[in-house]
Structure formats: structure tokens, C-alpha cells
Design an enzyme around this catalytic site. Structure first.
Site, short mmCIF file in Angstrom:
data_model
loop_
_atom_site.label_atom_id
_atom_site.label_comp_id
_atom_site.label_asym_id
_atom_site.label_seq_id
_atom_site.Cartn_x
_atom_site.Cartn_y
_atom_site.Cartn_z
N ARG A 1 -11.62 183.57 33.39
CA ARG A 1 -10.40 183.07 34.34
C ARG A 1 -10.10 181.59 33.78
O ARG A 1 -8.91 181.11 33.81
CB ARG A 1 -10.62 183.43 35.75
CG ARG A 1 -10.65 184.82 36.06
CD ARG A 1 -10.93 185.04 37.22
NE ARG A 1 -10.05 184.51 38.55
CZ ARG A 1 -9.14 185.31 38.94
NH1 ARG A 1 -8.66 186.42 38.54
NH2 ARG A 1 -8.26 184.54 39.91
N CYS B 1 -6.28 184.35 50.56
CA CYS B 1 -4.64 185.29 50.50
C CYS B 1 -5.18 186.54 51.39
O CYS B 1 -4.83 187.86 51.05
CB CYS B 1 -4.22 185.62 49.33
SG CYS B 1 -5.44 186.26 47.98
N GLY C 1 -2.27 178.65 39.39
CA GLY C 1 -0.98 178.16 40.32
C GLY C 1 -1.18 176.89 41.06
O GLY C 1 -0.38 176.10 41.16
N LYS C 2 -2.35 176.80 41.80
CA LYS C 2 -2.18 175.53 42.72
C LYS C 2 -2.68 174.43 41.89
O LYS C 2 -2.19 173.07 42.33
CB LYS C 2 -3.38 175.92 43.75
CG LYS C 2 -2.72 177.23 44.58
CD LYS C 2 -3.82 177.34 45.98
CE LYS C 2 -3.23 178.55 46.59
NZ LYS C 2 -3.49 179.79 45.60
N ASP D 1 -13.89 176.89 37.96
CA ASP D 1 -13.82 178.28 38.20
C ASP D 1 -15.05 178.89 37.54
O ASP D 1 -15.26 178.77 36.40
CB ASP D 1 -12.67 179.03 38.03
CG ASP D 1 -12.44 180.14 38.53
OD1 ASP D 1 -11.50 180.36 39.31
OD2 ASP D 1 -13.20 181.28 38.44
N CYS E 1 -12.12 176.37 43.08
CA CYS E 1 -11.94 177.90 42.60
C CYS E 1 -10.55 177.78 42.19
O CYS E 1 -9.71 178.37 42.73
CB CYS E 1 -12.05 178.81 43.62
SG CYS E 1 -13.60 178.66 44.63
N ALA E 2 -10.61 177.55 40.87
CA ALA E 2 -9.18 177.00 40.24
C ALA E 2 -8.24 178.08 39.69
O ALA E 2 -7.00 177.98 39.79
CB ALA E 2 -9.02 175.92 39.41
N1 SAM Z 1 -6.45 178.80 43.07
C1 SAM Z 1 -6.49 179.91 42.19
C2 SAM Z 1 -4.98 179.84 42.06
O1 SAM Z 1 -4.16 179.39 42.81
O2 SAM Z 1 -4.39 180.31 40.89
C3 SAM Z 1 -6.85 181.10 42.77
C4 SAM Z 1 -8.28 181.27 43.08
S1 SAM Z 1 -8.73 182.77 43.27
C5 SAM Z 1 -8.23 183.27 45.03
C6 SAM Z 1 -10.66 182.68 43.62
C7 SAM Z 1 -11.35 182.10 42.30
O3 SAM Z 1 -12.64 181.91 42.84
C8 SAM Z 1 -11.60 183.21 41.22
O4 SAM Z 1 -10.83 182.80 40.14
C9 SAM Z 1 -12.81 183.51 40.99
O5 SAM Z 1 -13.32 183.68 39.70
C10 SAM Z 1 -13.56 182.05 41.75
N2 SAM Z 1 -14.91 182.27 41.97
C11 SAM Z 1 -15.52 182.92 42.62
N3 SAM Z 1 -16.89 182.74 42.92
C12 SAM Z 1 -16.74 181.14 42.80
C13 SAM Z 1 -17.87 180.36 42.77
N4 SAM Z 1 -19.15 180.72 43.18
N5 SAM Z 1 -17.56 179.20 42.20
C14 SAM Z 1 -16.47 178.74 41.80
N6 SAM Z 1 -15.42 179.61 41.62
C15 SAM Z 1 -15.72 180.89 42.12
#
Ligand code: SAM
Length: 356
Positions: free
Chosen positions: A183, A282, A160-161, A178, A155-156
Site C-alpha cells: 500500500r 470510515c 488521498g489524505k 503505512d 496510516c497514510a
Molecule cells: N489515510 C489513507 C488515505 O486517506 O488514503 C487511508 C488509510 S486506511 C483507512 C488505514 C491504513 O492503515 C491501511 O492502509 C493499513 O495498511 C494501515 N495500517 C494498519 N495497521 C497499521 C499499523 N499498525 N501501523 C501503520 N499503518 C497501519
């Protein structure tokens, strides 16, 4: 109401911190002129918390100074952490083997609420640092990336990560996924501003449902980061827009722990035997943190016959106690609590090893 029960007397302090301005860290971009950028950040009185913590721990063990994987030695810096408690001696001595290498992140010390100016592009247009909640680097450090690793960031976005993973210089191949196409485009733009084209060529960006990853590419990756969607507690107390606690999103919110568990399970299935998976949120919620880890381990064992070991990361608490405020009572994993003197987080992270 829920968190006042979960955290008891700690809750008023966490609550007021969530309602106050958060602190940032400046992740140095090793693909820019990192030495110049580091010098400029030091002039602001910021310190590289990763380097300082490792140096302090190795000083206690009498080991040689911290070495970065590519061999460059960072200049010795003055540290206010010369006197270390006996407790800190329990940090493993081979830290370079237990923390993803080459990551440099500058923060202002506890109690200092200065802000970083926005990063400026160099002559080639590459930005020198990326501003992020410094606690969000802890899951990446915990992933313990090794040279030549195949890495999946499930889930990228916004990235940032992913960017921090690339700073290690260790990724043989990085799959950044993602589910959200918009996004994922933000992630592309972040990589475009920070990473040269030949490096980003080794990054595969996809927009698939991460829950399917076990079926798509099972038993493949050395390291998997599962940074799941969650209640984003700090954002949720401050922003009305698209708030996960709004009535309209009730069902989605109730389903979050299930989605998180399915994503973690997919991450475990995507890891090769012996591989490491880091789960992170988070959120402060036990239901989204420890309970999800417990349930995923149980389902992996009962339905997939995969045994999973939840690893002890309590040395992270000792290593980074000068920068972050940690919750002392997590049963599994570690949790950074927002605090007025160190207003990072919340950030929960837990490392799991797939045994077979
Ligand atoms: N890792 C990211 C960073 O450091 O910038 C932040 C990730 S954010 C907490 C969670 C992400 O999970 C969102 O961008 C969302 O679109 C994605 N997401 C939600 N459901 C998902 C799924 N079923 N498969 C993959 N990604 C998903």
C-alpha cells in the site's frame, strides 16, 4: 443489528444509502493548472464546497472574503446559500485559522448524482484532480495545518489524505507512514502522478508499525493524522473479497478497537505539547469511534501523564451542512452519515490537543 440499535430510526436510511452508489469529490491538484481545472469542474456544475462554506460563513460575519494562504483570491461565485440561519452565525469567524488552507474540492450539490470523468494528465503528465469521498477531506480540514508545520500521517496509504495535506502548501516536512509495503507503493505512485519531485522530496514514506511511533519520534510533530484501519462499512456491505466481516478475519475484527486505540495513543505521543491530533475512521461504529478516543485519552493520562483535550468540532457540522449529512448525537467528534441526497461517508473525525 448493531447499527439499528445505535442509530434507531435513522438506520434504514443509512443502510439503503450504504447499498447505493456513493458520491465523489474532485480534489483539485494545486500542482497542476489549478485555475483551468477549477474552471472545467465549474462547467460540470460542480462547486468547491470548501470555498463556498467558508464564504457563506464569512458573509454572515461581515468579514473579508476567504483568502487562500498563498494570497490568490478565488473569483467570486454565485452561491445558493445567501440566506443563512441564525444557528450558522455560531461558526468561528477566524475560519482561515481553524481550517487547513488552500484545499479545493468540487462536489455536485445535494440531490445531484452526476459523476466526475476521470482526471486527465496535463502536458507534463500531472493529473488535475483526485477523486475521493469528499467526506474524507474533513479530517484533513480539521487538522488545521499551519505554515511550516511538521506533519505525521500515521496510516497514510493509499494516500488521498496525504495528497490533500500537501495541497495546503504548509508542510515543512511530511512523514507518511503505512505498515503495508504494497500500500505504501500505491502511495508513492499517487504522489508521483500528482506532486512535482521537489515537493515530494519533503515527504518521507515509511512502512513501520505506527504503534511504535511514540518510541521512535516522540514529542516531535505539530500535527498528526491518525486515519486508522477500521471495518470500512461502505466497502464491507458491497464487497465479498477480503471482507473484514468474514469468519476468517473474526479475530482481526475483534482486535480492531485495540489496534485503533494503540495507533491513536502513538499519534498523541508523537505530537509535541500543544500539537493537534485528528483521529478518523470510515466506520459508523461507536466502539471504533468515540470509545477509542475515550480510552486513548484515559491511557495517555494514566500511563503517560499526558493530558489531552478533546476539541469541539460542532462548527464543522454547521459549516458543511449543505454538503454532508451529519449525525447530531456524537458525544465526541463528528460523524458524516451516508444519505441518498448526499451519499458521502461514513466518516468519523475527532480532534485532540496534546496539552503537555
Ligand atoms: N489515510 C489513507 C488515505 O486517506 O488514503 C487511508 C488509510 S486506511 C483507512 C488505514 C491504513 O492503515 C491501511 O492502509 C493499513 O495498511 C494501515 N495500517 C494498519 N495497521 C497499521 C499499523 N499498525 N501501523 C501503520 N499503518 C497501519
Amino acid at each position: 443489528m448493531n447499527y439499528s440499535v445505535q442509530f434507531g430510526s435513522l438506520w434504514p436510511s443509512i443502510r439503503v444509502s450504504l447499498l447505493s452508489e456513493q458520491k465523489y469529490g474532485a480534489l483539485v491538484n494545486n500542482f497542476s493548472d489549478a485555475d483551468r481545472v477549477s474552471r472545467e469542474l465549474k462547467l460540470l456544475n460542480a462547486v468547491d464546497f470548501v470555498y463556498e462554506s467558508q464564504k457563506a460563513a464569512q458573509h454572515v460575519h461581515g468579514d473579508s472574503p476567504v483568502e487562500r494562504v498563498r494570497g490568490e483570491e478565488t473569483a467570486p461565485q454565485e452561491t445558493h446559500r445567501e440566506q443563512l440561519s441564525v444557528e450558522q452565525t455560531q461558526v468561528p469567524s477566524s475560519l482561515s485559522a481553524s481550517i487547513s488552507p488552500n484545499i479545493k474540492c468540487y462536489t455536485f450539490s445535494k440531490g445531484d448524482i452526476s459523476r466526475f470523468p476521470p482526471a486527465r494528465p496535463d502536458a507534463l503528465g500531472t493529473l488535475g484532480y483526485y477523486l475521493l469521498d469528499a467526506a474524507s477531506l474533513l479530517p484533513v480540514l480539521a487538522l488545521n495545518v499551519q505554515p511550516g508545520d511538521l506533519i505525521l500521517d500515521l496510516c497514510a496509504a493509499p494516500g488521498g489524505k496525504t495528497l490533500a495535506l500537501l495541497q495546503t502548501g504548509c508542510c515543512r516536512h511530511l512523514a507518511a507512514n503505512d505498515i503495508s509495503a504494497s500500500r505504501s507503493n500505491r502511495l508513492r505512485r499517487v504522489l508521483c502522478s500528482y506532486v512535482p519531485k521537489d515537493i515530494s522530496a519533503d515527504v518521507r514514506i515509511t512502512s513501520w508499525d505506527g504503534r511504535k511511533w511514540g518510541e521512535l519520534e516522540g514529542d516531535t510533530y505539530n500535527r498528526v493524522l491518525v486515519d486508522v484501519p477500521c471495518t470500512t462499512d461502505r466497502h464491507s456491505v458491497m464487497e465479498e473479497d477480503n471482507n473484514i466481516f468474514s469468519r476468517m478475519r473474526l479475530k482481526e475484527r475483534q482486535m480492531l478497537p485495540m489496534l485503533q486505540m494503540q495507533l491513536l495513543l502513538a499519534g498523541l505521543l508523537a505530537a509535541r505539547p500543544g500539537g493537534e491530533v485528528v483521529y478518523s475512521t470510515c466506520s459508523l461504529s461507536q466502539l471504533q469511534n468515540e470509545y477509542v478516543v475515550e480510552r486513548a485519552v484515559e491511557v495517555a493520562e494514566t500511563e503517560y501523564n499526558i493530558s489531552v483535550h478533546v476539541e469541539d468540532l460542532s462548527y464543522f457540522r454547521r459549516l458543511f451542512q449543505d454538503t454532508f449529512s451529519f449525525f447530531a448525537d456524537c458525544r465526541l467528534g463528528e460523524l458524516v452519515l451516508p444519505h441518498l441526497t448526499a451519499n458521502f461517508g461514513p466518516m468519523y473525525f475527532c480532534r485532540l490537543r496534546r496539552e503537555q
